[in-house]
Enzyme design. Structure first.
Site, PDB file in Angstrom:
ATOM      1  N   TYR A 178      60.903  28.342  70.011  1.00 22.02           N
ATOM      2  CA  TYR A 178      59.631  29.059  70.163  1.00 22.02           C
ATOM      3  C   TYR A 178      59.822  30.497  69.748  1.00 22.02           C
ATOM      4  O   TYR A 178      60.957  30.982  69.655  1.00 22.02           O
ATOM      5  CB  TYR A 178      59.101  28.955  71.595  1.00 22.02           C
ATOM      6  CG  TYR A 178      59.786  29.867  72.581  1.00 22.02           C
ATOM      7  CD1 TYR A 178      60.920  29.436  73.266  1.00 22.02           C
ATOM      8  CD2 TYR A 178      59.311  31.147  72.836  1.00 22.02           C
ATOM      9  CE1 TYR A 178      61.570  30.262  74.175  1.00 22.02           C
ATOM     10  CE2 TYR A 178      59.946  31.985  73.744  1.00 22.02           C
ATOM     11  CZ  TYR A 178      61.077  31.539  74.407  1.00 22.02           C
ATOM     12  OH  TYR A 178      61.705  32.367  75.289  1.00 22.02           O
ATOM     13  N   CYS A 179      58.683  31.182  69.507  1.00 26.04           N
ATOM     14  CA  CYS A 179      58.762  32.581  69.083  1.00 26.04           C
ATOM     15  C   CYS A 179      57.656  33.389  69.752  1.00 26.04           C
ATOM     16  O   CYS A 179      57.474  33.288  70.953  1.00 26.04           O
ATOM     17  CB  CYS A 179      58.717  32.682  67.576  1.00 26.04           C
ATOM     18  SG  CYS A 179      57.305  31.823  66.838  1.00 26.04           S
ATOM     19  N   ARG A 180      56.923  34.182  68.973  1.00 25.56           N
ATOM     20  CA  ARG A 180      55.972  35.104  69.598  1.00 25.56           C
ATOM     21  C   ARG A 180      54.632  34.472  69.917  1.00 25.56           C
ATOM     22  O   ARG A 180      53.866  35.007  70.706  1.00 25.56           O
ATOM     23  CB  ARG A 180      55.754  36.301  68.673  1.00 25.56           C
ATOM     24  CG  ARG A 180      56.976  37.179  68.566  1.00 25.56           C
ATOM     25  CD  ARG A 180      56.849  38.162  67.429  1.00 25.56           C
ATOM     26  NE  ARG A 180      58.003  39.048  67.357  1.00 25.56           N
ATOM     27  CZ  ARG A 180      58.416  39.649  66.247  1.00 25.56           C
ATOM     28  NH1 ARG A 180      57.758  39.446  65.114  1.00 25.56           N
ATOM     29  NH2 ARG A 180      59.468  40.431  66.258  1.00 25.56           N
ATOM     30  N   CYS A 184      53.141  33.416  64.640  1.00 24.26           N
ATOM     31  CA  CYS A 184      54.473  33.847  64.277  1.00 24.26           C
ATOM     32  C   CYS A 184      55.168  32.635  63.682  1.00 24.26           C
ATOM     33  O   CYS A 184      55.106  31.548  64.230  1.00 24.26           O
ATOM     34  CB  CYS A 184      55.201  34.317  65.528  1.00 24.26           C
ATOM     35  SG  CYS A 184      56.930  34.697  65.279  1.00 24.26           S
TER      36      CYS A 184
END
Lengths: 219, 219
Positions: A178-180, A184
């Site tokens: 996962y990221c932002r 993203c």
DNA sequence: ACAACAATCTAATAATTACTGGATTGATTA
DNA sequence: TAATCAATCCAGTAATTATTAGATTGTTGT
């Protein structure tokens, strides 16, 4: 009283100040970045691919609406959101956009990676598996953002270092990157890299802000 | 991939379409009116004190962002919100504004009526008392809005008819008036009228949209 | 004290958006 | 079928907002 009209106009105008902040793509991007933790103007400008001057101008608007706070740190000035409620409104706003705008739905589908059938899509079972170690939750944002806040049981490997640090990851269990947030691309990039390298992997659409908001609602 | 930037720009731009709608005071007022139920362009224009042309132009924006739907009804065209999520975002937005903007807080305080100590401020006890008939919950909006949706146990007396229909109300129990929301002055007007006439009365800040949203969060 | 740096301020121009008047569409009523 | 009414479309001007360049303010390190 005929000034009822005048009062009302005043009230709505104040609310519209918030709306105005959310009406610019770049300001939205800055808000999302600030959802990941406090940052300097320079960092924000770089991440959002704009000049520092322009970033500064946009941040000025954010501050005028009292949505961010600043603090001097040596030569730099740190910006941070003025409260969790700001992050929440960002999540609510982009959720409504995803709900209503077909163009956005399609654009998001285009960049999504195929889901892995070993990775559950609902968060309750995902967390249960993460707790048991049956799945690895991987935070691919820069370390500072991980340190500011991250999902439960998440491990940090920034996307730039991922290729070098593949050995740290297990091949027998699926890896959820996962990221932002949904706009993203780091999570999808990470997931497709991992797959190419023979891992089982999927990307998570939500970031920390999205996760925390829906957590509360469910609880 | 260098077009990551292009994709991101596209995504944020879509979300900004929603923000743009919320950046105009008059559009916000139209949204709040539509939170009370479906309405014709003429009604909306009158209630918001703008020309029909201008109302039409703003509604055009709302429709372009897929936040409202229309239906022809004879000569008129009915507008309604495209879903509950739109009303929710309105509530979230003005809540954040009230949270962050001191100017707005002060303006709201200025128009507020003194609370009555017999009237509880938290909704749980208010509802308990309403259920038992210990307090009268009074909807002072136009009847059509009451018919579209209203608070539990609420009774309808539109503000224009209130002076003529005072006999319908009890003097021994407090009366809690509510209207469209915190920016609608009908509830405070009703409460002060009732007090002048010897009733115990207070105004409720929330309207139906605010009530329903916080209901869900608590549940 | 001076050079280097992060960030802001000011002012100017380009680009959007808001609003108004006149013509147009679609549906109803006489 | 003509007249009326609700609403929209179109075009033009007024008003805001976005963006960039140039000068300025604090802060650090030499």
């Amino acid at each position: 009283m005929k000034d009822a009209r005048r009062i009302k106009d005043l009230l709505y105008e104040q609310v519209a100040r918030i709306g105005k902040v959310f009406s610019s793509p770049k300001r939205l991007e800055l808000i999302e970045l600030l959802c990941q933790g406090e940052k300097t103007v320079e960092t924000l400008a770089q991440e959002a691919s704009i000049s520092m001057k322009l970033a500064s101008a946009h941040l000025r608007e954010l501050r005028a609406a009292h949505l961010v706070e600043t603090e001097r740190q040596g030569k730099n000035i740190l910006y941070r959101l003025a409260g969790k409620a700001v992050a929440d409104l960002w999540v609510h706003t982009h959720s409504l956009a995803e709900d209503r705008l077909v163009e956005l739905q399609m654009a998001l589908q285009k960049i999504a990676v195929q889901p892995d059938d070993l990775v559950p899509s609902d968060r309750e079972t995902l967390m249960k598996m993460a707790r048991r170690g049956e799945v690895v939750v991987l935070d691919v944002r820069p370390v500072e953002e991980y340190l500011a806040a991250h999902l439960p049981f998440a491990r940090s490997i920034p996307i730039d270092e991922l290729r070098q640090r593949l050995a740290e990851l297990p091949k027998d269990r699926p890896i959820v990157a996962y990221c932002r947030g949904p706009y993203c691309l780091m999570a999808v990039d990470a997931a497709s890299l991992l797959r190419k390298e023979g891992f089982r992997s999927a990307g998570l659409r939500d970031g920390v802000a999205e996760w925390e908001l829906t957590e509360i609602r469910q609880a």
